[in-house]
Design an enzyme around this catalytic site. Structure first.
Site, PDB file in Angstrom:
ATOM      1  N   LYS A  19     -82.150  35.238 -44.693  1.00  0.00           N
ATOM      2  CA  LYS A  19     -80.666  34.289 -45.131  1.00  0.00           C
ATOM      3  C   LYS A  19     -80.123  35.154 -46.152  1.00  0.00           C
ATOM      4  O   LYS A  19     -78.782  35.196 -46.138  1.00  0.00           O
ATOM      5  CB  LYS A  19     -81.186  32.892 -45.197  1.00  0.00           C
ATOM      6  CG  LYS A  19     -80.097  32.211 -45.891  1.00  0.00           C
ATOM      7  CD  LYS A  19     -80.396  30.622 -46.097  1.00  0.00           C
ATOM      8  CE  LYS A  19     -79.335  30.067 -46.998  1.00  0.00           C
ATOM      9  NZ  LYS A  19     -78.102  29.862 -45.899  1.00  0.00           N
ATOM     10  N   ARG A 523     -77.280  30.310 -41.409  1.00  0.00           N
ATOM     11  CA  ARG A 523     -77.629  28.732 -41.474  1.00  0.00           C
ATOM     12  C   ARG A 523     -78.818  28.271 -41.238  1.00  0.00           C
ATOM     13  O   ARG A 523     -79.224  28.497 -39.857  1.00  0.00           O
ATOM     14  CB  ARG A 523     -76.500  28.395 -40.449  1.00  0.00           C
ATOM     15  CG  ARG A 523     -76.240  26.888 -40.526  1.00  0.00           C
ATOM     16  CD  ARG A 523     -76.038  26.236 -41.700  1.00  0.00           C
ATOM     17  NE  ARG A 523     -75.790  24.585 -41.439  1.00  0.00           N
ATOM     18  CZ  ARG A 523     -76.042  23.740 -42.236  1.00  0.00           C
ATOM     19  NH1 ARG A 523     -76.332  23.967 -43.522  1.00  0.00           N
ATOM     20  NH2 ARG A 523     -75.643  22.550 -42.102  1.00  0.00           N
ATOM     21  N   CYS A 524     -79.520  27.851 -42.145  1.00  0.00           N
ATOM     22  CA  CYS A 524     -80.803  27.147 -41.904  1.00  0.00           C
ATOM     23  C   CYS A 524     -80.531  25.610 -42.166  1.00  0.00           C
ATOM     24  O   CYS A 524     -79.914  25.305 -42.993  1.00  0.00           O
ATOM     25  CB  CYS A 524     -81.853  27.729 -42.888  1.00  0.00           C
ATOM     26  SG  CYS A 524     -82.070  29.407 -42.473  1.00  0.00           S
ATOM     27  N   ASP A 607     -70.817  10.506 -37.012  1.00  0.00           N
ATOM     28  CA  ASP A 607     -70.984  11.760 -36.471  1.00  0.00           C
ATOM     29  C   ASP A 607     -72.042  11.953 -35.189  1.00  0.00           C
ATOM     30  O   ASP A 607     -73.169  11.735 -35.758  1.00  0.00           O
ATOM     31  CB  ASP A 607     -71.124  13.107 -37.352  1.00  0.00           C
ATOM     32  CG  ASP A 607     -69.961  13.394 -38.235  1.00  0.00           C
ATOM     33  OD1 ASP A 607     -68.947  12.997 -37.806  1.00  0.00           O
ATOM     34  OD2 ASP A 607     -70.072  13.754 -39.189  1.00  0.00           O
ATOM     35  N   HIS A 649     -67.493  12.546 -34.185  1.00  0.00           N
ATOM     36  CA  HIS A 649     -67.448  13.912 -33.998  1.00  0.00           C
ATOM     37  C   HIS A 649     -68.435  14.594 -33.126  1.00  0.00           C
ATOM     38  O   HIS A 649     -69.290  14.213 -33.404  1.00  0.00           O
ATOM     39  CB  HIS A 649     -67.171  14.885 -35.509  1.00  0.00           C
ATOM     40  CG  HIS A 649     -67.173  16.236 -35.375  1.00  0.00           C
ATOM     41  ND1 HIS A 649     -65.946  16.933 -34.793  1.00  0.00           N
ATOM     42  CD2 HIS A 649     -67.991  16.934 -35.727  1.00  0.00           C
ATOM     43  CE1 HIS A 649     -66.181  18.020 -34.824  1.00  0.00           C
ATOM     44  NE2 HIS A 649     -67.485  18.246 -35.435  1.00  0.00           N
ATOM     45  N   HIS A 702     -66.351  28.366 -38.478  1.00  0.00           N
ATOM     46  CA  HIS A 702     -67.537  29.238 -38.536  1.00  0.00           C
ATOM     47  C   HIS A 702     -66.899  30.808 -38.737  1.00  0.00           C
ATOM     48  O   HIS A 702     -67.960  31.572 -39.200  1.00  0.00           O
ATOM     49  CB  HIS A 702     -68.500  29.227 -37.343  1.00  0.00           C
ATOM     50  CG  HIS A 702     -69.044  27.672 -37.086  1.00  0.00           C
ATOM     51  ND1 HIS A 702     -68.762  26.633 -36.553  1.00  0.00           N
ATOM     52  CD2 HIS A 702     -70.138  27.259 -37.954  1.00  0.00           C
ATOM     53  CE1 HIS A 702     -69.524  25.739 -36.472  1.00  0.00           C
ATOM     54  NE2 HIS A 702     -70.258  25.886 -37.285  1.00  0.00           N
TER      55      HIS A 702
END
Length: 763
Positions: A19, A523-524, A607, A649, A702
């Protein structure tokens, strides 16, 4: 002898080394060669761990710098033409362009190069990059990475089992980018490249290739089912041993098909399809290898080794197959090792097994089946841990059970129907046509992360941490005021993760210090562990939202994570139905919703990005799941007055086939991801005549690119073809925590400008 192997291993490293190397590379701090060096070191380390655990092969081909499906796009030479690659670019640079897109160049026309669409890998929280197919798509053996990694493993002296995504699953997971075209028609073009790959691996001395065909666990159309036999008849001619791997779901009507395919071995998920193992053993020809996934690759609890041994011994008594044991699926979906969890409660820590420990469980099973006395100690430890968890008084809370049992029949229903609520909300908030908002989070800056880390290390007092977070909230509110956004958010500066943040404040949860799992790219996430009954001891968000509301006259959204997303993105207890755990979480969120309303917060977003992800892979099980999942959402949202507006969402999911259930959630406003699909998702909402308000995302958060005003205006006009103007909201696809402030402000300014321009044409 029993053979043990793994279908895949976590990529990020024990300390998320990959990462951090990826992010340094994207910032220009290290070059591609340095990044590749980190990858080589991690692969070598992980292969060594597999061998030290006694595995008979190391798995090669499961490593990826972003996503394994993207690896296959490059391997098969089917990078979309729209990216304009000339062939002169470095392979890794093209790879990251596929994943992250390219911003519009200064002074250039057009919209840059948007990244490949991203969606969930079956029913997991891992996201894969979606291949794009047209009738003109071609394939070629275009990348050396797989073969390079095989050579690396061989240079370390390891026996190699190569891993490939199967041709039918690869095509299934892709998307057609033109009308009246069936991507299955590309199979004949794709198979020669698979043959080349297999022949190349054979020439390198690879004996076994694991070919993943997880779509055999789905309800497949007849044409796809019928394609399997000729496909594998053709691939079998290459003469390399193929282990066909299925996982995540029972095979059901595909069971006999899978067993008949001309491959050397078949892997089945012995956790999710435990009842099928005996039938597979009956149908599978005796000369084939049977691989059984007996260790759960999707959850973190220790395996009941005594029970597995009982099952395997019973299988051996009725089957003459050569037997392989493995995790149920790739270990990509669990953290690296419990050994990194020195701060975790000792009792609970003993109940857990992460990727490294799961490999060692396989070794103990192999030893026990061989009658090796070395298994006796580990088996005794496992037995003690299993019993400890079953008998622990920390797991069950009678008050939670009593509250659930005492719910009224209408506890999950709002006071009035949506039209009545909509009128009350319009009168209360007086929002303009096409109201603008964001999904919740704003950039998590280095300063925010530093303050949080210092607070966790007790280097920053609670008062100073609160002061630092309020400063960040005030900044987020001020920026939104400048942008003239209509419904504001507080920015979530105080939150580490949308699930972890709530789990830390709920009873029945515990947390790892280093239990990271890859979600996509770099992304973790660090999923909470639900070990017991869930309840909310005290308010969780009210003070932060109230402070933010005090800074503005505009409406401030309260921001919560919904019960199904908390469930899906946690490691969940397996000793009671998931529906029961979901209802417990729902009541905890309901308490928070009611307290936010009492504090004057009139718009509350709950969400649920994971509700589609939670669907069982088999349609026959959908009705039951959707019944309790949508009820859980309604339980969380239905304790408020008509003029309190409930938002939800959802992102990166296909909704077409569950729109009645989404409507049944009865949220006043739903916001969804649509920009990467160019608003295609809205077609289904329009045909369904979705009754409530909706906010389709107008730009992809993203990707670092900033879409133009014209691009967003075009998307909004497209949305207006489907959604009535009075029911349409304007927002990004998702939260903004991973972006920087300059690009965030630029994109949101373009969003507001596009909206205001469109309002003038609708007035």
């Amino acid at each position: 002898m029993t053979t043990i192997h793994t279908l895949g291993f976590p990529r990020m490293g024990a300390q998320r080394e990959l990462k951090f190397a990826l992010e340094r590379h994207w910032r220009g701090e290290i070059d591609a060669a340095e990044l590749e060096g980190v990858g080589r070191a991690l692969r070598a380390r992980h292969w060594q761990l597999q061998r030290e655990a006694g595995l008979d092969f190391v798995s090669v081909g499961d490593f990826a710098y972003y996503d394994h499906v993207a690896n296959h796009i490059q391997l098969f030479g089917c990078e979309p033409v729209r990216f304009g690659f000339t062939g002169q670019e470095a392979s890794l640079a093209r790879y990251f362009t596929l994943a992250r897109g390219v911003a519009q160049e200064s002074g250039a026309s057009g919209e840059g190069r948007p990244a490949l669409e991203m969606t969930k890998w079956f029913d997991t929280n891992y996201h894969y990059l979606v291949p794009e197919f047209t009738s003109e798509s071609t394939f070629s053996l275009a990348d050396e990475r797989l073969f390079t990694e095989v050579a690396e493993a061989q240079s370390h002296g390891h026996p190699v089992k190569a891993v490939l995504l199967g041709p039918l699953s690869f095509l299934w997971l892709g998307k057609e980018k033109e009308a009246n075209f069936d991507r299955l028609n590309l199979l004949e073009r794709l198979l020669p490249v698979y043959e080349q790959v297999l022949a190349r691996l054979k020439s390198m001395g690879v004996e076994w290739v694991q070919v993943d065909e997880p779509i055999l666990g789905l309800d497949l159309p007849p044409s796809w089912r019928q394609a399997f036999e000729p496909t594998y008849t053709r691939l079998s001619v290459v003469g390399i041993s193929l282990m066909l791997a299925t996982y995540f779901s029972p095979l059901q009507e595909n069971l006999s098909l899978a067993c008949r395919l001309p491959v050397k071995g078949l892997h089945v998920d012995g956790v999710r399809a435990a009842r099928e193992i005996a039938a597979v053993a009956d149908w599978l020809p005796s000369h084939k290898v049977l691989s059984v996934g007996v260790v759960d690759g999707r959850n973190i609890w220790r395996t009941d080794l005594d029970e597995v041994l009982r099952q395997i011994k019973a299988l051996r008594n009725t089957s003459t197959h050569a037997l392989w044991l493995a995790p149920s699926c790739s270990l990509l979906h669990v953290p690296f090792s419990v050994q990194g969890e020195a701060g975790l409660d000792e009792e609970i820590r003993d109940w857990l097994a992460f990727a490294v420990e799961k490999l060692h469980e396989l070794r103990v099973l192999k030893q026990a089946l061989a009658g090796d006395v070395a298994a006796e100690g580990p088996l005794a430890q496992s037995r003690q841990a299993i019993q400890s968890r079953r008998s622990s008084p920390r797991v069950n809370n009678p008050k939670v059970t009593e509250r659930l049992a005492g719910l009224s029949a209408d506890a999950d229903r709002r006071l009035s129907a949506f039209p009545i609520r909509q009128a009350a909300q319009r009168e209360r908030f007086s929002l303009p046509l096409l109201p603008t908002t964001t999904i919740g989070s704003f950039p998590q800056t280095a300063e925010i992360r530093a303050a949080r880390a210092a607070f966790k290390r007790d280097e920053l007092s609670a008062a100073d941490y609160e002061k630092a977070m309020k400063k960040e909230i005030a900044h987020a509110v001020a920026e939104q005021e400048k942008l003239d956004i209509d419904v504001l958010v507080h920015g979530e500066a105080e939150r580490n993760d949308m699930v972890e943040y709530f789990g830390e404040q709920l009873a029945g949860f515990c947390f790892t210090g280093n239990g990271w799992v890859q979600s996509y790219g770099s992304r973790c996430v660090k999923p909470p562990i639900i070990f017991g009954d869930v309840s909310r001891p005290t308010p969780m968000t009210v003070a932060w939202s109230s402070y933010a509301q005090s800074l503005t006259q505009k409406p401030m959204k309260g921001m919560l994570t919904g019960p199904i997303t908390i469930l899906q993105w946690s490691f969940v207890r397996d000793d009671q139905p998931r529906s029961t755990t979901a209802a417990q979480i729902a009541l905890s969120i309901r308490d928070e919703v009611c307290d936010l309303e009492k504090a004057g917060i009139g718009i509350i977003q709950i969400d649920e990005p994971a509700i589609r992800e939670g669907l069982p892979l088999r349609r026959e099980a959908w009705r039951e799941y959707l019944s309790w999942a949508t009820r859980a959402f309604r339980l969380s949202a239905s304790g408020v007055a008509d003029d309190t507006q409930i938002h939800t969402h959802m992102c990166y999911s296909e909704f077409n086939d569950i729109l009645p259930e989404i409507a049944a959630m009865d949220a006043d406003v739903i916001t969804i991801e649509t920009s990467r699909s160019d608003m295609e998702l809205l077609d289904a909402f329009g045909k369904f005549k979705y009754p409530n308000e909706i906010g389709p995302g107008v730009y992809d958060i993203h990707s670092p690119r900033v879409p133009s005003v014209e691009e967003m205006e075009r998307l909004l006009k497209k949305a207006l073809e489907t959604i009535p103007a009075g029911n349409l909201w304007v927002n990004p696809d998702c939260g903004l925590k991973t972006r920087g402030w300059p690009e965030t402000n630029a994109a949101l300014q373009n969003m507001v400008t596009a909206t205001k321009a469109l309002r003038t044409t609708l007035a």
